[in-house]
Design an enzyme around this catalytic site. Sequence first.
Site, short mmCIF file in Angstrom:
data_model
loop_
_atom_site.label_atom_id
_atom_site.label_comp_id
_atom_site.label_asym_id
_atom_site.label_seq_id
_atom_site.Cartn_x
_atom_site.Cartn_y
_atom_site.Cartn_z
N ARG A 70 23.98 50.02 0.13
CA ARG A 70 25.30 50.01 0.73
C ARG A 70 26.35 49.81 -0.35
NH1 ARG A 70 28.66 45.71 4.45
NH2 ARG A 70 30.25 47.20 5.07
N HIS A 71 27.54 50.36 -0.15
CA HIS A 71 28.63 50.23 -1.12
C HIS A 71 29.07 48.78 -1.26
CE1 HIS A 71 31.44 49.59 2.19
NE2 HIS A 71 30.88 50.61 2.81
N HIS A 96 26.69 53.98 3.29
CA HIS A 96 27.24 52.92 4.13
C HIS A 96 26.12 52.04 4.67
CE1 HIS A 96 30.92 55.40 4.03
NE2 HIS A 96 30.05 56.40 4.07
#
Length: 624
Positions: free
Chosen positions: A365-366, A551
């Site tokens: 995930r970012h 995401h």
Amino acid sequence: MAAGETQLYAKVSSKLKGRGSPSLLDPLLAMGFPVHTALKALAATGRKTAEEACSWLRCHCDDPSLDDPIPQEYALFLCPTGPLLERLQDFWKESRRQCAKNRAHEVFPHVTLCDFFTCEDQKVECLYEALKKAGDRARASFPPAVPLALHSSGSYLGFFISDGPADLIREFAMVFASEASVLADCTVKPCTKQLHLTLAHKFYPHHQRTLEQLARAIPPDPSCQWTAALYSRDMRFVHYQTLKALFQYEPQNVDELALSPGDYVFVDPTQQEEASEGWAVGTSQRTGCRGFLPQNYTERASEADTWVKHRTYTFSLAVDLNSRKDGEASGRQGGEFAAAQPAQSVGTLQTLQAALARRRVLVVRHGERVDQVFGKSWLQQCCTPDGRYHRPDLNFPSSLPRRSSGLRAFENDPPLSSCGIFQARMAGDALLASGIRIAAVFASPALRCVQTAKHILEELQLERRLKIRVEPGIFEWTKWEASKAPPALMTLEELKEAGLSVDTNYRPAFALSSLTPAESYDDYVDRCAVSVAQMVSACPQDMGVILIVSHGSALDSCTRPLLGLPPRSCGEFAQLVRKIPSLGMCFCEENREEGRWELVSPPVKTLTHGSNAAFDWRSWILGS
């Protein structure tokens, strides 16, 4: 010649004459070199030729330690030869490429027969005689076959030698220790523990399975010919790091070290306070001089690259191939011993590669996005009345990339916060330390995802080798996006102009224009499944890890298709995704033997930290 030198020369000469062998010492003395330095040069070069010893002396003319009476350290190893050695060298190469360097890579394949010990320079020839006598005595009883049994534990992988053959090999080591004590006045401690040939040591736990599979592809060869090899090293630099010069460097100041390609430099990592960033201070093996050197002119070398092979005694053939007289040695530097042979079997390498030819996917995930901290009105907080960006808080990024549609376009495509950048860099640094090898990088087109991928690659030192493949198919579920219009994301040209190394030649599974607002959950999971299938199939030959930066939802929607699991219910999916933190990771590994993918432990730990509330100094009233 001084009295002490004359006495030393007389002792050495009488011993050599007693064996009826030509001395390498006389030519060096005739050139004017003192006895003690000539003997030191012969010991440091493996007593091969007078020419090599002379060259060593000329290179060490400015060596401040040349006259110091510091002997070499010696050790005796039992080394495989022939096809088994080739297979082990293939294992060394593949295990390092796939699982990074571990302690076993510091030395060539071997079985330790005794601990390192010292021997005075003038008695080294006597040490050779001890090896020959021990070999001659053990030759008849040396085991004709040495069975190897694979053993694995949490931090060790190697072959154990069974008790019967091991006892006979230990007898040989004890005879050598006894002969070395009598002939060379050396105190040698033979190995009394389980005899073993180490394949991997002190490796990362997530590499154990890979290493075991590679090791099982090595067919132990009981009929292998084994060679007892005597090596030496410079005892002053035992705990130092070894660097190898890649380029020529001419000193610009008197305290700098001259480098030639192939030079080895010993560097003490605990004594680098006086060196500036990007520089190191070390001692050249070639010259013995100490000075500063640019680190980017070097690479890390293995410990045994600087060892010197002196003599060997080969068993099984009942022929002593290298216990020749002084002047006839064919020993080489330790690094050459471990180099791949030109006649190496291609089939062996392919067997090892096939054992590891499975794909791995790391979904990340970012990092923290700026609106996650400052809310939906974050853009109003950093926009001046004339439409320019300013930084109202240190957790805002220092600048924003240029977009053709202006600052307002960031409202639904926010960048990473400063902490988000820090998180991404921490993750990249941890991935680098883990030894993981990234083969390809894919990212959602959201700016925060591409930025996260960029910072991870920079920490992995791969930003120039790997380009980010932007895949719109792994973008967030558009139903969760605030905008009712199709996502307004940066183009590849804008990302490239912003300093993000994106691959403009990559053809994604889904075009950016295909993303529709408020898509159904089924459409979203189908989109991700198709995209993951294309990303994995785009890297069929890559032996490293496929990195996907997307995401929080991707940790589920991009892994379940690989695992062969059906999509979760929409409600369960929404509840799960809310719990995924910044830089959360899922790691999938292909199990080709069972024809399926598995979820395994990620190569790095999770990142946990607390919140830090805003502080307004104006509200700080003393005494209240």
